[in-house]
Scaffold this motif. Structure first.
Motif, PDB file in Angstrom:
ATOM      1  N   VAL A  22       0.931  -1.121   0.049  1.00 47.54           N
ATOM      2  CA  VAL A  22       0.105  -0.135  -0.078  1.00 47.54           C
ATOM      3  C   VAL A  22       0.895   1.243  -0.057  1.00 47.54           C
ATOM      4  CG1 VAL A  22      -1.832   1.338   1.490  1.00 47.54           C
ATOM      5  CG2 VAL A  22      -1.722  -1.203   1.311  1.00 47.54           C
ATOM      6  N   LEU A  23       0.763   2.010  -1.328  1.00 43.55           N
ATOM      7  CA  LEU A  23       1.779   3.124  -1.325  1.00 43.55           C
ATOM      8  C   LEU A  23       0.527   4.343  -1.207  1.00 43.55           C
ATOM      9  CD1 LEU A  23       4.339   2.195  -4.054  1.00 43.55           C
ATOM     10  CD2 LEU A  23       3.933   2.065  -1.534  1.00 43.55           C
ATOM     11  N   ILE A  24       0.940   5.246  -0.495  1.00 41.93           N
ATOM     12  CA  ILE A  24       0.129   6.777  -0.400  1.00 41.93           C
ATOM     13  C   ILE A  24       0.996   7.789  -1.348  1.00 41.93           C
ATOM     14  CG2 ILE A  24      -1.028   8.581   1.181  1.00 41.93           C
ATOM     15  CD1 ILE A  24      -1.364   6.417   2.957  1.00 41.93           C
ATOM     16  N   LEU A  25       0.178   8.464  -2.201  1.00 37.67           N
ATOM     17  CA  LEU A  25       1.077   9.881  -2.865  1.00 37.67           C
ATOM     18  C   LEU A  25       0.189  10.750  -1.960  1.00 37.67           C
ATOM     19  CD1 LEU A  25       1.277   8.951  -6.441  1.00 37.67           C
ATOM     20  CD2 LEU A  25       3.193   8.793  -4.631  1.00 37.67           C
ATOM     21  N   LEU A  26       1.031  11.767  -1.553  1.00 42.53           N
ATOM     22  CA  LEU A  26       0.644  12.839  -0.772  1.00 42.53           C
ATOM     23  C   LEU A  26       1.026  13.911  -1.498  1.00 42.53           C
ATOM     24  CD1 LEU A  26       1.317  12.595   3.061  1.00 42.53           C
ATOM     25  CD2 LEU A  26      -0.857  12.930   2.026  1.00 42.53           C
ATOM     26  N   GLY A  27       0.234  15.262  -1.449  1.00 45.87           N
ATOM     27  CA  GLY A  27       0.696  16.299  -2.160  1.00 45.87           C
ATOM     28  C   GLY A  27      -0.593  17.316  -2.604  1.00 45.87           C
ATOM     29  N   PRO A  28      -0.277  18.582  -2.792  1.00 45.75           N
ATOM     30  CA  PRO A  28      -1.363  19.482  -3.083  1.00 45.75           C
ATOM     31  C   PRO A  28      -1.858  19.311  -4.598  1.00 45.75           C
ATOM     32  CG  PRO A  28       0.866  20.456  -3.302  1.00 45.75           C
ATOM     33  CD  PRO A  28       0.997  19.265  -2.633  1.00 45.75           C
ATOM     34  N   PRO A  29      -3.046  19.751  -4.870  1.00 37.69           N
ATOM     35  CA  PRO A  29      -3.308  19.554  -6.169  1.00 37.69           C
ATOM     36  C   PRO A  29      -2.359  20.169  -7.244  1.00 37.69           C
ATOM     37  CG  PRO A  29      -4.516  21.294  -5.100  1.00 37.69           C
ATOM     38  CD  PRO A  29      -3.731  20.610  -4.055  1.00 37.69           C
ATOM     39  N   GLY A  30      -2.154  19.277  -8.268  1.00 35.36           N
ATOM     40  CA  GLY A  30      -1.214  19.586  -9.269  1.00 35.36           C
ATOM     41  C   GLY A  30       0.177  18.966  -8.915  1.00 35.36           C
ATOM     42  N   ALA A  31       0.527  18.551  -7.799  1.00 39.46           N
ATOM     43  CA  ALA A  31       1.956  18.048  -7.428  1.00 39.46           C
ATOM     44  C   ALA A  31       2.320  16.937  -8.544  1.00 39.46           C
ATOM     45  CB  ALA A  31       1.820  17.438  -6.033  1.00 39.46           C
ATOM     46  N   GLY A  32       1.460  16.247  -9.298  1.00 39.23           N
ATOM     47  CA  GLY A  32       1.707  15.253  -9.981  1.00 39.23           C
ATOM     48  C   GLY A  32       1.447  13.711  -9.380  1.00 39.23           C
ATOM     49  N   LYS A  33       0.415  13.737  -8.550  1.00 42.27           N
ATOM     50  CA  LYS A  33       0.100  12.502  -7.948  1.00 42.27           C
ATOM     51  C   LYS A  33      -0.714  11.507  -8.985  1.00 42.27           C
ATOM     52  CE  LYS A  33      -2.867  14.507  -5.008  1.00 42.27           C
ATOM     53  NZ  LYS A  33      -2.652  15.777  -5.675  1.00 42.27           N
ATOM     54  N   GLY A  34      -1.383  12.051  -9.737  1.00 44.77           N
ATOM     55  CA  GLY A  34      -2.168  11.186 -10.932  1.00 44.77           C
ATOM     56  C   GLY A  34      -1.089  10.747 -11.832  1.00 44.77           C
ATOM     57  N   THR A  35      -0.360  11.515 -12.274  1.00 38.68           N
ATOM     58  CA  THR A  35       0.738  11.481 -13.310  1.00 38.68           C
ATOM     59  C   THR A  35       1.729  10.434 -13.053  1.00 38.68           C
ATOM     60  OG1 THR A  35       0.530  13.757 -14.085  1.00 38.68           O
ATOM     61  CG2 THR A  35       2.486  12.488 -14.786  1.00 38.68           C
ATOM     62  N   ALA A  70       9.283  17.460  -5.971  1.00 36.26           N
ATOM     63  CA  ALA A  70       8.176  17.201  -7.270  1.00 36.26           C
ATOM     64  C   ALA A  70       8.088  18.329  -8.041  1.00 36.26           C
ATOM     65  CB  ALA A  70       6.819  16.907  -6.902  1.00 36.26           C
ATOM     66  N   MET A  71       9.318  19.122  -7.950  1.00 38.06           N
ATOM     67  CA  MET A  71       9.243  20.346  -8.851  1.00 38.06           C
ATOM     68  C   MET A  71      10.320  19.969  -9.881  1.00 38.06           C
ATOM     69  SD  MET A  71       7.614  22.758  -7.556  1.00 38.06           S
ATOM     70  CE  MET A  71       7.808  23.888  -9.158  1.00 38.06           C
ATOM     71  N   LYS A  72      10.828  18.657  -9.958  1.00 37.22           N
ATOM     72  CA  LYS A  72      11.721  18.357 -11.091  1.00 37.22           C
ATOM     73  C   LYS A  72      10.916  17.876 -12.399  1.00 37.22           C
ATOM     74  CE  LYS A  72      16.014  18.011  -9.035  1.00 37.22           C
ATOM     75  NZ  LYS A  72      16.128  17.349  -7.732  1.00 37.22           N
ATOM     76  N   ASP A  73      11.419  17.736 -13.497  1.00 37.32           N
ATOM     77  CA  ASP A  73      10.618  17.181 -14.524  1.00 37.32           C
ATOM     78  C   ASP A  73       9.939  15.837 -14.358  1.00 37.32           C
ATOM     79  OD1 ASP A  73      12.409  15.087 -15.921  1.00 37.32           O
ATOM     80  OD2 ASP A  73      13.766  16.778 -15.490  1.00 37.32           O
ATOM     81  N   ILE A  74       9.025  15.523 -15.030  1.00 32.07           N
ATOM     82  CA  ILE A  74       8.178  14.292 -14.784  1.00 32.07           C
ATOM     83  C   ILE A  74       8.974  13.102 -14.725  1.00 32.07           C
ATOM     84  CG2 ILE A  74       6.362  12.726 -15.849  1.00 32.07           C
ATOM     85  CD1 ILE A  74       4.898  15.413 -16.737  1.00 32.07           C
ATOM     86  N   ALA A  75       9.987  12.937 -15.646  1.00 38.75           N
ATOM     87  CA  ALA A  75      10.775  11.784 -15.688  1.00 38.75           C
ATOM     88  C   ALA A  75      11.922  11.526 -14.598  1.00 38.75           C
ATOM     89  CB  ALA A  75      11.610  11.738 -16.972  1.00 38.75           C
ATOM     90  N   ILE A  91      11.136  12.591 -11.578  1.00 42.84           N
ATOM     91  CA  ILE A  91      10.566  12.224 -10.257  1.00 42.84           C
ATOM     92  C   ILE A  91       9.996  10.809 -10.215  1.00 42.84           C
ATOM     93  CG2 ILE A  91       8.257  12.612  -9.215  1.00 42.84           C
ATOM     94  CD1 ILE A  91       8.231  15.488 -10.541  1.00 42.84           C
ATOM     95  N   GLN A  92       9.693  10.225 -11.776  1.00 42.45           N
ATOM     96  CA  GLN A  92       9.399   8.966 -12.057  1.00 42.45           C
ATOM     97  C   GLN A  92      10.258   8.224 -11.314  1.00 42.45           C
ATOM     98  OE1 GLN A  92       8.963   7.842 -16.091  1.00 42.45           O
ATOM     99  NE2 GLN A  92       8.015   6.051 -15.400  1.00 42.45           N
ATOM    100  N   ASN A  93      11.661   8.319 -11.835  1.00 41.47           N
ATOM    101  CA  ASN A  93      12.914   7.657 -11.443  1.00 41.47           C
ATOM    102  C   ASN A  93      12.956   7.428 -10.015  1.00 41.47           C
ATOM    103  OD1 ASN A  93      13.850   6.881 -14.246  1.00 41.47           O
ATOM    104  ND2 ASN A  93      15.165   8.615 -14.270  1.00 41.47           N
ATOM    105  N   ALA A  94      12.941   8.694  -9.286  1.00 41.01           N
ATOM    106  CA  ALA A  94      13.037   8.504  -7.806  1.00 41.01           C
ATOM    107  C   ALA A  94      11.977   7.811  -7.306  1.00 41.01           C
ATOM    108  CB  ALA A  94      12.946  10.011  -7.276  1.00 41.01           C
ATOM    109  N   LEU A  95      10.857   7.934  -7.680  1.00 41.01           N
ATOM    110  CA  LEU A  95       9.954   7.051  -7.370  1.00 41.01           C
ATOM    111  C   LEU A  95       9.792   5.593  -7.399  1.00 41.01           C
ATOM    112  CD1 LEU A  95       6.430   9.171  -8.083  1.00 41.01           C
ATOM    113  CD2 LEU A  95       7.430   8.601  -5.640  1.00 41.01           C
TER     114      LEU A  95
END
Ligand code: ADP
Ligand code: ADP
Ligand code: ZN
Length: 228
Positions: free
Chosen positions: A12-25, A208-213, A215-219
């Motif tokens: 079970v992983l939770i993604l926390l962050g404000p709207p627009g942070a990139g949770k859905g992406t 999560a101010m970095k580019d999408i890719a 952040i994806q690598n970090a996650l």
């Protein structure tokens, strides 16, 4: 039972962050990469609104105003979805919990099945920049793939890279006025969960101010460690 392995429960992983942070992406990418199931209460609520269910009717105006839908409604929707068989693969919670009451309800639900939260990953961003992310967001109405006017354009304008559909949609609540209410709701009601999960020892922070890719690598690294 000597040498018996502890039974493994689905992650079970939770993604926390404000709207627009990139949770859905990011949740969609983790879903593809690790075979986990993305559970977005925003998506579940929008489906309930479109369907016109009792919960959907109650949620509609609240969502349009950028406020949080009541805990009772959201917890009931999440509980139903979590009980579906596909969730046995493990889940990424995107947009839930958003209040302490929801976090406590989640702990209780997971306790009933012997599951636990493996990580609550905070996507750390600069609020001011979220207005631009949200104002430029659009989504494929057929498959749900997310796009952005500036930061993630489809290869051919108007056509989804993922499924080829020509049904791009914009959310009614993705406007500058509502964004401010949503950010306020985040700080007042959701940000306390950072301490809640830190105290439990499961909080992880990602820039999560970095580019999408990036952040994806970090996650992906973080998730590999959790699932190893
Ligand atoms: P959330 O689910 O947290 O509200 P989304 O994943 O929908 O956020 O992202 C909001 C918008 O910003 C989308 O249009 C998405 O394409 C874009 N986006 C997501 N992550 C980034 C990023 N790291 N940099 C720039 N834009 C991003
Ligand atoms: P975003 O991440 O961009 O804020 P979501 O799709 O997660 O968007 O949520 C959209 C709206 O749905 C929220 O502004 C809120 O009204 C409602 N919502 C979603 N998840 C929850 C939740 N866990 N608790 C209460 N309201 C929620
Ligand atoms: Zn699509």
């Amino acid at each position: 039972m000597d040498g018996a392995r502890k039974p493994q429960t689905p992650p079970v992983l939770i993604l926390l962050g404000p709207p627009g942070a990139g949770k859905g992406t990011q949740a969609r990418m983790l879903e593809d990469q690790f075979g986990l199931v993305q559970l977005s209460t925003g998506d579940l609520l929008r489906a309930a609104v479109a369907f016109g269910s009792k919960a959907g009717k109650a949620a509609k105006t609240v969502m349009e105003a950028g406020d949080l839908v009541s805990d009772d409604i959201v917890i009931a929707i999440l509980r139903d979805r979590l009980a579906a068989p596909d969730c046995a693969k493990g889940v990424i919670l995107d947009g839930f919990p958003r209040t302490t009451a929801q976090a406590e309800a989640l702990d209780q639900m997971l306790g009933e099945t012997g599951q636990q939260i493996n990580a609550a990953i905070l996507l750390e961003v600069d609020d001011v920049k979220m207005v631009v992310r949200i104002a430029g967001r659009f989504t494929c109405g057929a498959c749900g793939e997310g796009y952005h006017d500036e930061f993630k354009q489809p290869k051919t304008a108007g056509i989804c890279d993922n499924c080829g559909a020509e049904q791009m949609t914009r959310r009614a609540d993705d406007n500058a006025k509502t964004v401010m209410s949503r950010l306020d709701a985040y700080h007042e009601q959701t940000a306390p969960l950072i301490t809640y999960y830190d105290d439990k020892g499961v909080l992880r922070r990602v820039d999560a101010m970095k580019d999408i890719a990036t952040i994806q690598n970090a996650l992906a690294t973080l998730t590999e460690n959790i699932m190893a």
